[in-house]
Motif scaffolding. Structure first.
Motif, PDB file in Angstrom:
ATOM      1  N   UNK A 191       0.720  -1.151  -0.097  1.00 63.04           N
ATOM      2  CA  UNK A 191      -0.080   0.130  -0.043  1.00 63.04           C
ATOM      3  C   UNK A 191       0.963   1.337   0.120  1.00 63.04           C
ATOM      4  N   UNK A 192       0.355   2.248  -0.385  1.00 58.76           N
ATOM      5  CA  UNK A 192       1.220   3.627  -0.622  1.00 58.76           C
ATOM      6  C   UNK A 192       1.846   4.040   0.898  1.00 58.76           C
ATOM      7  N   UNK A 193       0.938   3.893   1.973  1.00 59.65           N
ATOM      8  CA  UNK A 193       1.510   4.377   3.390  1.00 59.65           C
ATOM      9  C   UNK A 193       2.615   3.328   3.630  1.00 59.65           C
ATOM     10  N   UNK A 194       2.616   2.040   3.202  1.00 54.96           N
ATOM     11  CA  UNK A 194       3.688   1.039   3.569  1.00 54.96           C
ATOM     12  C   UNK A 194       5.016   1.573   2.609  1.00 54.96           C
ATOM     13  N   UNK A 195       4.832   1.887   1.444  1.00 57.20           N
ATOM     14  CA  UNK A 195       5.747   2.408   0.690  1.00 57.20           C
ATOM     15  C   UNK A 195       6.758   3.406   1.243  1.00 57.20           C
ATOM     16  N   UNK A 254       9.566   5.726  11.773  1.00 58.85           N
ATOM     17  CA  UNK A 254       8.644   6.570  12.468  1.00 58.85           C
ATOM     18  C   UNK A 254       8.972   8.021  12.285  1.00 58.85           C
ATOM     19  N   UNK A 255       9.407   8.357  11.057  1.00 60.98           N
ATOM     20  CA  UNK A 255       9.577   9.789  10.793  1.00 60.98           C
ATOM     21  C   UNK A 255       8.703  10.349   9.774  1.00 60.98           C
ATOM     22  N   UNK A 256       7.548   9.784   9.308  1.00 54.47           N
ATOM     23  CA  UNK A 256       6.473  10.069   8.419  1.00 54.47           C
ATOM     24  C   UNK A 256       5.651  10.965   9.198  1.00 54.47           C
ATOM     25  N   UNK A 257       5.295  12.156   8.738  1.00 54.65           N
ATOM     26  CA  UNK A 257       4.254  12.854   9.435  1.00 54.65           C
ATOM     27  C   UNK A 257       3.187  13.361   8.173  1.00 54.65           C
ATOM     28  N   UNK A 258       2.078  12.502   8.204  1.00 51.87           N
ATOM     29  CA  UNK A 258       1.029  12.961   7.110  1.00 51.87           C
ATOM     30  C   UNK A 258       0.264  14.369   7.116  1.00 51.87           C
ATOM     31  N   UNK A 283       7.256  14.125   0.583  1.00 51.79           N
ATOM     32  CA  UNK A 283       6.865  13.115  -0.181  1.00 51.79           C
ATOM     33  C   UNK A 283       5.220  13.096  -0.459  1.00 51.79           C
ATOM     34  N   UNK A 284       4.781  12.204  -1.501  1.00 54.72           N
ATOM     35  CA  UNK A 284       3.723  12.056  -1.615  1.00 54.72           C
ATOM     36  C   UNK A 284       3.598  10.485  -2.331  1.00 54.72           C
ATOM     37  N   UNK A 285       2.325   9.864  -2.389  1.00 58.29           N
ATOM     38  CA  UNK A 285       2.158   8.614  -3.026  1.00 58.29           C
ATOM     39  C   UNK A 285       0.652   8.571  -3.394  1.00 58.29           C
ATOM     40  N   UNK A 286       0.367   7.864  -4.454  1.00 57.66           N
ATOM     41  CA  UNK A 286      -0.942   7.556  -4.902  1.00 57.66           C
ATOM     42  C   UNK A 286      -1.552   6.274  -4.349  1.00 57.66           C
ATOM     43  N   UNK A 287      -2.732   6.434  -3.624  1.00 53.96           N
ATOM     44  CA  UNK A 287      -3.421   5.311  -3.077  1.00 53.96           C
ATOM     45  C   UNK A 287      -4.397   4.565  -4.312  1.00 53.96           C
TER      46      UNK A 287
END
Length: 80
Positions: free
Chosen positions: A15-19, A27-31, A67-71
């Motif tokens: 999934x996009x969040x996993x990538x 643990x550094x990602x902040x959405x 960053x960004x990713x398509x879900x």
């Protein structure tokens, strides 16, 4: 935001969040904008929970990145 992770796993994909979590330091990602709803422009006849793009920031080797990713579980249809 509850992402449909199992839908991608059924296709043997991450999934996009996993990538994003694999790309970034642990643990550094902040959405950013996780509670933003679908804007109603292109898909005004549908009921999507959001536009299907996960955006945010985090660190790669202690360097700040955005960053960004398509879900693809949100808008999963074939174009004509």
């Amino acid at each position: 935001m509850a992402y449909n992770i199992m839908k991608q796993h059924a296709r043997f994909k991450l999934h996009a969040i996993e990538r994003l979590n694999l790309l970034l330091d642990k643990e550094s990602f902040c959405e950013i904008g996780k509670d933003v709803a679908e804007h109603g422009g292109t898909y005004s006849d549908s009921e999507f929970p959001y536009d299907g793009v996960i955006t945010g920031y985090g660190y790669i080797e202690k360097q700040l990145v955005f960053v960004y990713a398509q879900d693809f579980t949100i808008c999963d249809f074939k174009w004509r």
